[in-house]
Design a protein around this motif. Structure first.
Motif, PDB file in Angstrom:
ATOM      1  N   PRO A 172       0.828  -1.213   0.000  1.00 20.96           N
ATOM      2  CA  PRO A 172       0.000   0.000   0.000  1.00 20.96           C
ATOM      3  C   PRO A 172       0.861   1.262   0.000  1.00 20.96           C
ATOM      4  N   HIS A 173       0.220   2.383  -0.292  1.00 25.41           N
ATOM      5  CA  HIS A 173       0.873   3.698  -0.285  1.00 25.41           C
ATOM      6  C   HIS A 173       1.230   4.059   1.155  1.00 25.41           C
ATOM      7  N   LEU A 174       2.494   4.407   1.400  1.00 26.40           N
ATOM      8  CA  LEU A 174       2.959   4.765   2.740  1.00 26.40           C
ATOM      9  C   LEU A 174       3.253   6.261   2.800  1.00 26.40           C
ATOM     10  N   VAL A 175       2.544   6.971   3.676  1.00 27.21           N
ATOM     11  CA  VAL A 175       2.716   8.417   3.846  1.00 27.21           C
ATOM     12  C   VAL A 175       3.423   8.644   5.186  1.00 27.21           C
ATOM     13  N   TYR A 176       4.519   9.392   5.156  1.00 27.09           N
ATOM     14  CA  TYR A 176       5.337   9.556   6.366  1.00 27.09           C
ATOM     15  C   TYR A 176       5.551  11.026   6.679  1.00 27.09           C
ATOM     16  N   ILE A 177       5.447  11.362   7.963  1.00 30.96           N
ATOM     17  CA  ILE A 177       5.702  12.720   8.426  1.00 30.96           C
ATOM     18  C   ILE A 177       7.123  12.804   8.971  1.00 30.96           C
ATOM     19  N   SER A 178       7.886  13.774   8.486  1.00 27.55           N
ATOM     20  CA  SER A 178       9.261  13.955   8.933  1.00 27.55           C
ATOM     21  C   SER A 178       9.479  15.417   9.311  1.00 27.55           C
ATOM     22  N   ILE A 179      10.732  15.795   9.513  1.00 25.00           N
ATOM     23  CA  ILE A 179      11.059  17.111  10.047  1.00 25.00           C
ATOM     24  C   ILE A 179      12.095  17.787   9.157  1.00 25.00           C
ATOM     25  N   VAL A 180      11.914  19.065   8.901  1.00 21.58           N
ATOM     26  CA  VAL A 180      12.898  19.837   8.135  1.00 21.58           C
ATOM     27  C   VAL A 180      14.242  19.790   8.861  1.00 21.58           C
ATOM     28  N   GLY A 181      15.281  19.449   8.115  1.00 23.89           N
ATOM     29  CA  GLY A 181      16.630  19.458   8.667  1.00 23.89           C
ATOM     30  C   GLY A 181      17.139  18.132   9.174  1.00 23.89           C
ATOM     31  N   VAL A 182      16.367  17.059   9.035  1.00 19.66           N
ATOM     32  CA  VAL A 182      16.822  15.772   9.577  1.00 19.66           C
ATOM     33  C   VAL A 182      18.081  15.259   8.882  1.00 19.66           C
ATOM     34  N   ASP A 183      18.322  15.715   7.680  1.00 20.60           N
ATOM     35  CA  ASP A 183      19.510  15.273   6.936  1.00 20.60           C
ATOM     36  C   ASP A 183      20.729  16.156   7.191  1.00 20.60           C
ATOM     37  N   LYS A 184      20.563  17.227   7.975  1.00 22.22           N
ATOM     38  CA  LYS A 184      21.660  18.174   8.158  1.00 22.22           C
ATOM     39  C   LYS A 184      22.011  18.463   9.621  1.00 22.22           C
ATOM     40  N   ILE A 185      21.139  18.097  10.538  1.00 22.29           N
ATOM     41  CA  ILE A 185      21.377  18.375  11.955  1.00 22.29           C
ATOM     42  C   ILE A 185      21.586  17.047  12.684  1.00 22.29           C
ATOM     43  N   PRO A 186      22.742  16.855  13.323  1.00 18.51           N
ATOM     44  CA  PRO A 186      23.062  15.550  13.934  1.00 18.51           C
ATOM     45  C   PRO A 186      22.458  15.322  15.311  1.00 18.51           C
ATOM     46  N   TYR A 187      21.245  15.790  15.499  1.00 22.97           N
ATOM     47  CA  TYR A 187      20.509  15.498  16.730  1.00 22.97           C
ATOM     48  C   TYR A 187      20.037  14.045  16.640  1.00 22.97           C
ATOM     49  N   PRO A 188      20.217  13.212  17.690  1.00 23.70           N
ATOM     50  CA  PRO A 188      19.896  11.779  17.584  1.00 23.70           C
ATOM     51  C   PRO A 188      18.504  11.479  17.041  1.00 23.70           C
ATOM     52  N   TYR A 189      17.499  12.206  17.508  1.00 29.83           N
ATOM     53  CA  TYR A 189      16.139  11.960  17.019  1.00 29.83           C
ATOM     54  C   TYR A 189      16.035  12.269  15.530  1.00 29.83           C
ATOM     55  N   TYR A 190      16.690  13.354  15.090  1.00 29.66           N
ATOM     56  CA  TYR A 190      16.676  13.716  13.678  1.00 29.66           C
ATOM     57  C   TYR A 190      17.382  12.660  12.841  1.00 29.66           C
ATOM     58  N   ARG A 191      18.499  12.157  13.350  1.00 30.75           N
ATOM     59  CA  ARG A 191      19.229  11.125  12.612  1.00 30.75           C
ATOM     60  C   ARG A 191      18.346   9.904  12.353  1.00 30.75           C
ATOM     61  N   VAL A 192      17.599   9.511  13.374  1.00 35.17           N
ATOM     62  CA  VAL A 192      16.719   8.355  13.208  1.00 35.17           C
ATOM     63  C   VAL A 192      15.585   8.664  12.236  1.00 35.17           C
ATOM     64  N   LYS A 193      15.018   9.871  12.315  1.00 33.00           N
ATOM     65  CA  LYS A 193      13.973  10.247  11.359  1.00 33.00           C
ATOM     66  C   LYS A 193      14.504  10.165   9.924  1.00 33.00           C
ATOM     67  N   HIS A 194      15.745  10.585   9.730  1.00 35.95           N
ATOM     68  CA  HIS A 194      16.335  10.507   8.394  1.00 35.95           C
ATOM     69  C   HIS A 194      16.562   9.058   7.983  1.00 35.95           C
ATOM     70  N   GLN A 195      16.959   8.206   8.921  1.00 42.87           N
ATOM     71  CA  GLN A 195      17.121   6.791   8.620  1.00 42.87           C
ATOM     72  C   GLN A 195      15.794   6.165   8.221  1.00 42.87           C
ATOM     73  N   VAL A 196      14.732   6.570   8.889  1.00 47.56           N
ATOM     74  CA  VAL A 196      13.402   6.062   8.532  1.00 47.56           C
ATOM     75  C   VAL A 196      13.021   6.532   7.130  1.00 47.56           C
ATOM     76  N   GLU A 197      13.307   7.798   6.818  1.00 48.15           N
ATOM     77  CA  GLU A 197      13.064   8.289   5.460  1.00 48.15           C
ATOM     78  C   GLU A 197      13.749   7.396   4.427  1.00 48.15           C
ATOM     79  N   ARG A 198      15.039   7.132   4.646  1.00 46.51           N
ATOM     80  CA  ARG A 198      15.801   6.331   3.684  1.00 46.51           C
ATOM     81  C   ARG A 198      15.281   4.897   3.614  1.00 46.51           C
ATOM     82  N   LEU A 199      14.873   4.358   4.762  1.00 48.80           N
ATOM     83  CA  LEU A 199      14.283   3.021   4.774  1.00 48.80           C
ATOM     84  C   LEU A 199      13.043   2.970   3.889  1.00 48.80           C
ATOM     85  N   ILE A 200      12.194   3.977   4.026  1.00 53.94           N
ATOM     86  CA  ILE A 200      10.967   4.027   3.223  1.00 53.94           C
ATOM     87  C   ILE A 200      11.299   4.214   1.745  1.00 53.94           C
ATOM     88  N   GLU A 201      12.236   5.106   1.445  1.00 56.51           N
ATOM     89  CA  GLU A 201      12.619   5.360   0.054  1.00 56.51           C
ATOM     90  C   GLU A 201      13.196   4.115  -0.607  1.00 56.51           C
TER      91      GLU A 201
END
Length: 257
Positions: free
Chosen positions: A94-123
């Motif tokens: 099915p179509h997967l819609v995901y909410i993420s945060i601006v800057g997750v790929d550029k700011i090394p905050y642990p939560y942001y890093r994981v959000k970016h990993q989830v983005e890449r997992l989905i992609e």
């Protein structure tokens, strides 16, 4: 069938209500606890972290909107996303819609890093997907300032920071549009609040709204994460899609609106 994870959360709750109000939409909300369905929403018990009950919860899914997240335990988010993707494939992709945060790929905050990993997992999952990044909800700076004013009359205030808060209801509306769209859109335009404010401006208006005075004690932040925020990588000044201002949020919060 539209499935919503994190359906009782800050974003998930208004999103679920909005989807349920859409003509012809069937909505199933996931929760780790059993709940009673209402307003066209059925609740299904499932644990994203362990995968327990997830297969049955996704049965018949055409679209999954993934809002479940926990900034206190970011590693759990990655495990949850893996379980969700695996279960989705077993339901016919099915179509997967995901909410993420601006800057997750550029700011090394642990939560942001994981959000970016989830983005890449989905992609990389092969599933049809849509990802929306937004700036912080109004509730985040409010929560931070609530914590910083625990000691009456004194507000320690980090220097050099700007924020672009956005109304969670407006984000929920945009997520509903993406979920109801005829097909996936991959990465869509970022969504930011209507104004970029300094933390000092945010704090002043916050204190006025609370009817309080406070000595603001500025202090600097250091490190790579602080630099990322100071450089504004969490902002989207070119995508001021939101309408509700910080002051309007404060006014409604004060009156209980």
């Amino acid at each position: 069938m539209i499935i919503v994870t994190g359906a009782s959360g800050t974003l998930g709750a208004p999103l679920t209500r909005g989807l349920a109000a859409a003509d012809g939409a069937r909505v199933r909300a996931l929760s780790r606890r059993s709940r009673t369905g209402e307003d066209g929403v059925t609740w299904h018990r499932a644990d994203l972290k362990t995968g327990e009950g997830l297969g049955a919860a996704l049965a018949g899914a055409e679209t999954i909107v993934h809002c479940a997240s926990d900034w206190r335990h970011p590693k759990d988010d990655l495990a949850a996303a893996r379980n969700l993707v695996d279960a989705a494939w077993k339901q016919g992709a099915p179509h997967l819609v995901y909410i993420s945060i601006v800057g997750v790929d550029k700011i090394p905050y642990p939560y942001y890093r994981v959000k970016h990993q989830v983005e890449r997992l989905i992609e990389d999952s092969g599933l049809p997907y849509t990802i929306l990044r937004t700036t912080q909800f109004h509730t985040l700076p409010a929560m931070v300032l609530d914590a910083l004013t625990k000691v009456p009359g004194i507000m320690p205030l980090p220097t050099g920071l700007r924020v672009q808060p956005i109304d969670v209801g407006e984000v929920a509306g945009r997520m509903a549009e993406l979920a109801l769209a005829p097909g996936p859109a991959r990465r869509v335009d970022d969504m930011g609040g209507p104004e970029v404010l300094t933390l000092e401006e945010i704090a002043r208006s916050y204190l006025r709204a609370r009817g309080r005075r406070g000595v603001r004690l500025p202090f600097p932040l250091f490190g790579k994460t602080a630099r990322g925020f100071k450089e504004g990588h969490h902002l989207a000044p070119g995508h001021k899609a939101g309408k509700r201002t910080w002051q309007e949020y404060l006014d409604e919060r004060r009156t209980g609106g």
